[in-house]
Structures are given as structure tokens and as C-alpha cells.
Design a protein around this motif. Sequence first.
Motif, PDB file in Angstrom:
ATOM      1  N   LEU A  12      30.453  36.029  39.050  1.00 49.59           N
ATOM      2  CA  LEU A  12      30.445  35.217  40.266  1.00 49.59           C
ATOM      3  C   LEU A  12      29.413  34.088  40.185  1.00 49.59           C
ATOM      4  O   LEU A  12      29.672  32.978  40.654  1.00 49.59           O
ATOM      5  CB  LEU A  12      30.222  36.090  41.497  1.00 49.59           C
ATOM      6  CG  LEU A  12      31.393  37.022  41.820  1.00 49.59           C
ATOM      7  CD1 LEU A  12      31.057  37.938  42.989  1.00 49.59           C
ATOM      8  CD2 LEU A  12      32.660  36.243  42.101  1.00 49.59           C
ATOM      9  N   THR A  50      37.076  36.651  35.500  1.00 49.61           N
ATOM     10  CA  THR A  50      37.064  37.657  36.566  1.00 49.61           C
ATOM     11  C   THR A  50      37.492  39.027  36.101  1.00 49.61           C
ATOM     12  O   THR A  50      38.215  39.189  35.118  1.00 49.61           O
ATOM     13  CB  THR A  50      37.975  37.252  37.739  1.00 49.61           C
ATOM     14  OG1 THR A  50      39.306  37.130  37.261  1.00 49.61           O
ATOM     15  CG2 THR A  50      37.513  35.996  38.404  1.00 49.61           C
ATOM     16  N   LYS A  54      40.255  40.609  43.682  1.00 52.54           N
ATOM     17  CA  LYS A  54      39.405  40.182  44.796  1.00 52.54           C
ATOM     18  C   LYS A  54      38.540  38.987  44.376  1.00 52.54           C
ATOM     19  O   LYS A  54      38.411  38.017  45.115  1.00 52.54           O
ATOM     20  CB  LYS A  54      38.518  41.353  45.234  1.00 52.54           C
ATOM     21  CG  LYS A  54      37.707  41.116  46.462  1.00 52.54           C
ATOM     22  CD  LYS A  54      36.967  42.403  46.832  1.00 52.54           C
ATOM     23  CE  LYS A  54      35.999  42.186  47.958  1.00 52.54           C
ATOM     24  NZ  LYS A  54      35.257  43.413  48.277  1.00 52.54           N
ATOM     25  N   GLU A  55      37.966  39.064  43.180  1.00 51.93           N
ATOM     26  CA  GLU A  55      37.183  37.939  42.653  1.00 51.93           C
ATOM     27  C   GLU A  55      38.067  36.708  42.481  1.00 51.93           C
ATOM     28  O   GLU A  55      37.661  35.591  42.790  1.00 51.93           O
ATOM     29  CB  GLU A  55      36.540  38.301  41.310  1.00 51.93           C
ATOM     30  CG  GLU A  55      35.420  39.301  41.418  1.00 51.93           C
ATOM     31  CD  GLU A  55      34.926  39.807  40.066  1.00 51.93           C
ATOM     32  OE1 GLU A  55      35.571  39.515  39.022  1.00 51.93           O
ATOM     33  OE2 GLU A  55      33.901  40.503  40.043  1.00 51.93           O
ATOM     34  N   ALA A  57      40.718  35.949  44.198  1.00 54.31           N
ATOM     35  CA  ALA A  57      41.004  35.410  45.532  1.00 54.31           C
ATOM     36  C   ALA A  57      39.838  34.571  46.048  1.00 54.31           C
ATOM     37  O   ALA A  57      40.039  33.469  46.574  1.00 54.31           O
ATOM     38  CB  ALA A  57      41.322  36.539  46.509  1.00 54.31           C
ATOM     39  N   VAL A  58      38.619  35.070  45.858  1.00 54.74           N
ATOM     40  CA  VAL A  58      37.434  34.330  46.305  1.00 54.74           C
ATOM     41  C   VAL A  58      37.345  32.988  45.585  1.00 54.74           C
ATOM     42  O   VAL A  58      37.106  31.942  46.207  1.00 54.74           O
ATOM     43  CB  VAL A  58      36.143  35.159  46.081  1.00 54.74           C
ATOM     44  CG1 VAL A  58      34.895  34.318  46.280  1.00 54.74           C
ATOM     45  CG2 VAL A  58      36.125  36.373  47.003  1.00 54.74           C
ATOM     46  N   ILE A  59      37.550  33.001  44.287  1.00 52.40           N
ATOM     47  CA  ILE A  59      37.483  31.770  43.493  1.00 52.40           C
ATOM     48  C   ILE A  59      38.557  30.782  43.952  1.00 52.40           C
ATOM     49  O   ILE A  59      38.287  29.595  44.130  1.00 52.40           O
ATOM     50  CB  ILE A  59      37.612  32.089  41.985  1.00 52.40           C
ATOM     51  CG1 ILE A  59      36.338  32.799  41.511  1.00 52.40           C
ATOM     52  CG2 ILE A  59      37.882  30.829  41.169  1.00 52.40           C
ATOM     53  CD1 ILE A  59      36.477  33.493  40.177  1.00 52.40           C
ATOM     54  N   ILE A  61      40.041  30.584  46.890  1.00 52.06           N
ATOM     55  CA  ILE A  61      39.712  30.098  48.240  1.00 52.06           C
ATOM     56  C   ILE A  61      38.608  29.055  48.175  1.00 52.06           C
ATOM     57  O   ILE A  61      38.703  27.988  48.796  1.00 52.06           O
ATOM     58  CB  ILE A  61      39.319  31.278  49.159  1.00 52.06           C
ATOM     59  CG1 ILE A  61      40.553  32.137  49.454  1.00 52.06           C
ATOM     60  CG2 ILE A  61      38.676  30.778  50.451  1.00 52.06           C
ATOM     61  CD1 ILE A  61      40.236  33.485  50.080  1.00 52.06           C
ATOM     62  N   VAL A  62      37.560  29.352  47.418  1.00 51.45           N
ATOM     63  CA  VAL A  62      36.437  28.403  47.293  1.00 51.45           C
ATOM     64  C   VAL A  62      36.911  27.086  46.675  1.00 51.45           C
ATOM     65  O   VAL A  62      36.586  26.006  47.171  1.00 51.45           O
ATOM     66  CB  VAL A  62      35.273  29.024  46.475  1.00 51.45           C
ATOM     67  CG1 VAL A  62      34.241  27.980  46.099  1.00 51.45           C
ATOM     68  CG2 VAL A  62      34.636  30.161  47.254  1.00 51.45           C
ATOM     69  N   THR A  88      46.324  30.013  42.124  1.00 50.64           N
ATOM     70  CA  THR A  88      45.503  31.178  41.772  1.00 50.64           C
ATOM     71  C   THR A  88      46.387  32.401  41.558  1.00 50.64           C
ATOM     72  O   THR A  88      46.207  33.140  40.581  1.00 50.64           O
ATOM     73  CB  THR A  88      44.457  31.465  42.867  1.00 50.64           C
ATOM     74  OG1 THR A  88      43.571  30.339  42.954  1.00 50.64           O
ATOM     75  CG2 THR A  88      43.657  32.714  42.559  1.00 50.64           C
TER      76      THR A  88
END
Length: 181
Positions: A12, A50, A54-55, A57-59, A61-62, A88
Motif C-alpha cells: 500500500l 497487490t 480489497k487492495e 479495489a482501494v487502488i 478507487i484512489v 481495475t
Amino acid sequence: MMTTSKSSTKVLVTSAILMALGTVLHTIIPSVGIKPDFMLACMFVSLILTNTNKEMAVIGIVAGIITAMTTGFPAGQIPNLVDKALTTIVFGIFLRALQKRGDLKFYHYGILFFLGTMFSGSVFLTVCLLMGRLLGLSEVIQIFQGGLIPMFVAVVFPTACANVVFGTLMVKIIQLMKKTR
């Protein structure tokens, strides 16, 4: 592949650095109605690093939020969010499928970067065109006067080629850094 929470933190943090690099590139690259999206290469490298969905998805979204905030395209915020979310998911599916088959070769990364960028650009341009027509956005409609194909040829294809070079170079640098530790 890394599996500990310490490793997840490293992923992350590395992803945050890559997103910062992508933000700088996305901000400084000049816009001519639409601009190449080098944030994608940074996002793709982050996705490769990753460990979990979940990681990923965060990437995604960011990256979507950052590109939406820095877009030079009229009304490009929503298309950037949609594009990064869908890209993604699709990139993640292909990446995980290749990872299950065994070690990824260097050329696999190039193919992933190229196809991912082509998909992303297609989604972005299509959503922009649809929004422009549905909402009667004259600025957007004017940009697409020649249709989707010229925009695709002029922006998406060259960006895909550049992302192959830029992205695979970043993957190689990260691989070398891992070996020296």
C-alpha cells in the motif's frame, strides 16, 4: 507473492508512491481536449503488487478519484471514475488468471498494460460521448465531431504504447529493487 500484513503495508505504501507519481504525470501532461492517462500505468503496477481484491479495489478507487480531480476533459470526472472502476476489475481478472498459470513473463506485463489501457480508453471515451450527447454538453460534442475512432487512434493507441514502455520499465525497476534487498 507477499501475504503478511507487514507486506500488505509495504504494498500500500508503494502503491501510494506510484499514485503520487501518476498524479504528477497526469497533472503535468498537457491537455489537448483529452490527455494521455499515465496514471493507468502506475495503477497497473500497483495492481500487480497487490495481494487481495480489497487492495485492488482501494487502488482503483484512489486512481479514479485522482484522475477525476485532475482531468482536463470537460465533464470528465464521472467517465474517469467509471473507467478506473471497470478497468481495475477487468485488469484484475486477467492478472489473477495469468498468475494462476504460473510466473508472469516480462512480455505478459506489456500485453496487460496495452490491453488494459485500450480497454480504459474505450470506456472513458464511450462514457464521455454518451454523457455529452445525453446531457447536451456542447464542449464534449464538439470534441467528438469526428467520432470515436479518430480520438481512439490519436490518444488511446499512443497512450497504450507509451504505457507498455513506462509500465514495464516500472515493473522491472521494482523487480530489481526486490532482488537487492
